[in-house]
Motif scaffolding. Structure first.
Motif, PDB file in Angstrom:
ATOM      1  N   UNK A  40       0.814  -1.211   0.000  1.00 17.93           N
ATOM      2  CA  UNK A  40       0.000   0.000   0.000  1.00 17.93           C
ATOM      3  C   UNK A  40       0.850   1.265   0.000  1.00 17.93           C
ATOM      4  N   UNK A  41       1.977   1.250   0.680  1.00 16.15           N
ATOM      5  CA  UNK A  41       2.821   2.449   0.742  1.00 16.15           C
ATOM      6  C   UNK A  41       3.345   2.857  -0.621  1.00 16.15           C
ATOM      7  N   UNK A  42       3.448   1.897  -1.546  1.00 15.17           N
ATOM      8  CA  UNK A  42       3.957   2.205  -2.874  1.00 15.17           C
ATOM      9  C   UNK A  42       2.849   2.543  -3.869  1.00 15.17           C
ATOM     10  N   UNK A  43       1.728   1.823  -3.822  1.00 12.08           N
ATOM     11  CA  UNK A  43       0.708   2.026  -4.849  1.00 12.08           C
ATOM     12  C   UNK A  43      -0.610   2.578  -4.324  1.00 12.08           C
ATOM     13  N   UNK A  44      -0.787   2.642  -3.003  1.00 13.14           N
ATOM     14  CA  UNK A  44      -1.951   3.288  -2.430  1.00 13.14           C
ATOM     15  C   UNK A  44      -3.194   2.435  -2.313  1.00 13.14           C
ATOM     16  N   UNK A  45      -3.155   1.169  -2.718  1.00 15.33           N
ATOM     17  CA  UNK A  45      -4.339   0.311  -2.666  1.00 15.33           C
ATOM     18  C   UNK A  45      -4.219  -0.634  -1.484  1.00 15.33           C
TER      19      UNK A  45
END
Length: 433
Positions: free
Chosen positions: A399-404
């Protein structure tokens, strides 16, 4: 093994709800499904082909790598060294055919000696301290048909039956309750109503940054510290896990019938290999998906039995480890892979490429007879850097990289992906906990 999709969303009252969906039944997807199922999660493993391991996982050298070539601190180095030990133990425990055969990395002339010594230093920095530097005469004593100015002996390198390994992973996953669905193509992944991309996420940041490496390494540390207990926790409730605020909705199409069904899942692991970048996830920015480059590698077999008892590797080249000699468990030699940058996946072997194989092989085996090479098979590496660029590390993006929320994506899982598979699975499990 079954086809999962059975109905149209229009006729489906509510989506089936599971804890974890793993997309892609290559060796890494199988290992992830096994790890998650054995940790007590309800798992569905989706594969668009008719069986498991039909792409990259069945088109390689079947080598258990030692961890020599990769920069210290990289995920490739860490997971290869950790995964090697796990893989040998797993093969022994499950009765999977394998052999700790060893390999020689060859310096063809004196000019290559500094590079050979640099490899030894690389390996030592990664914790591979068993390499032995051999003189030309010592290498010839070990392998009389070998031509070398010097060589590195890697005693922990081995070979295995990769198909037997994948079958064992699937059996473990299914024994722990996982459902394996073939002919199941993911049409899309989206957040269920009310779900949103997390505020403050760094989705636009580079996926190969040190922060990404740190996050994946932290997951690996957590998984490694709990690995002794996770394998025995299959009866534990998944409610003890870190739960995403909302679920992901996955549209799955049966590629045989065209019918569609939906799955709602708390976590989704994208282990789709060559298709990982193509997985359609609504709300995931394009900047969060690294560009893919395809490197085709062809193998040729030898009409006669090669006079070697170990694997023979030249020094690495741009895009790969050079045209090396590997042996299968029956002692049959194969040579490759070479590197051919391509724009599409194509598994045909061009017999004309043998012309470049002969001089490459004769640099360490001068006695290779004329007309002895026959087209074997080829594979395509899912790279995330292209020609002339430094080799990229594995990418494990959360999530920290792509937000999902609830989504873990694996990109660039090429060699040493097979060797690293069990360690990668532990790292992914750590990212879910």
């Amino acid at each position: 093994m079954r086809s999962f999709a059975s109905s149209s969303p229009a006729h489906q009252q509510e989506p089936d709800v599971v804890d974890c969906v793993v997309v892609g039944a290559g060796v890494v997807g199988l290992a992830c499904a096994r790890a998650a199922a054995q940790a007590g999660l309800e798992v569905v493993l989706l594969e668009q082909e008719a069986s498991y391991g039909t792409a990259t996982s069945s088109r390689h050298s079947e080598v258990i790598h030692a961890g020599i070539y990769y920069p210290a601190g990289s995920l490739k180095a860490r997971f290869c060294v950790q995964g090697k030990q796990l893989l040998y133990e797993y093969c022994k425990d499950k009765g999977i055919a394998h052999s700790n055969i060893g390999k020689l990395i060859v310096a063809a002339n004196e000019r290559q000696l500094p590079q050979l010594k640099q490899l030894k230093a690389f390996a030592a920095a990664n914790g591979v301290t068993d390499l032995q530097l051999l003189s030309g005469s010592e290498a010839a004593a070990a392998e009389p048909e070998l031509a070398a100015a010097a060589a590195l002996l890697s005693p922990s390198t081995g070979i295995l039956d990769s198909h037997g390994y994948m079958a064992a992973l699937l059996a473990d996953a299914e024994a722990a309750g996982a459902v394996f669905a073939t002919h199941s193509r993911v049409l899309g992944v989206r957040q269920m109503p009310g779900m949103h991309v997390s505020a403050g996420s760094s989705a636009s940041s580079s996926l190969t940054s040190h922060e990404d490496v740190y996050i994946a390494q932290q997951g690996a540390r957590r998984a490694a510290s709990s690995s002794s207990s996770s394998s025995s926790s299959s009866s534990s409730s998944s409610s003890a896990w870190r739960t995403p605020r909302q679920k992901l909705l996955v549209d799955v199409q049966d590629s045989s019938s065209g019918s569609i069904t939906q799955l709602a899942t708390r976590w989704l692991v994208n282990a789709a290999g060559l298709q990982a970048q193509a997985l359609p996830v609504a709300g995931m920015p394009r900047s969060a998906v690294p560009k893919q480059y395809l490197a085709k590698g062809s193998y040729f077999t030898c009409a006669q039995r090669a006079p070697f008892s170990r694997l023979i590797y030249p020094l690495p080249e741009d895009g790969g480890l050079g045209v090396h000699l590997t042996l299968d468990l029956a002692g049959q030699a194969k040579f490759g892979p070479d590197v051919q940058w391509v724009d599409r996946i194509d598994y045909s072997v061009d017999p004309r490429r043998a012309a470049a194989f002969y001089p490459a092989i004769r640099s360490y085996w001068p006695g290779l007879p004329d007309h002895s090479l026959q087209p074997g098979y080829c594979g395509v590496r899912p790279k995330i850097t292209g020609p002339g660029q430094p080799a990229a590390d594995f990418v494990l993006a959360g999530e920290a990289q792509h937000g999902v929320q609830g989504l873990v994506c694996l990109y660039g899982i090429e060699s040493p992906g097979l060797t690293s598979s069990l360690a990668l699975a532990e790292a992914v499990l750590g990212m879910l906990q």
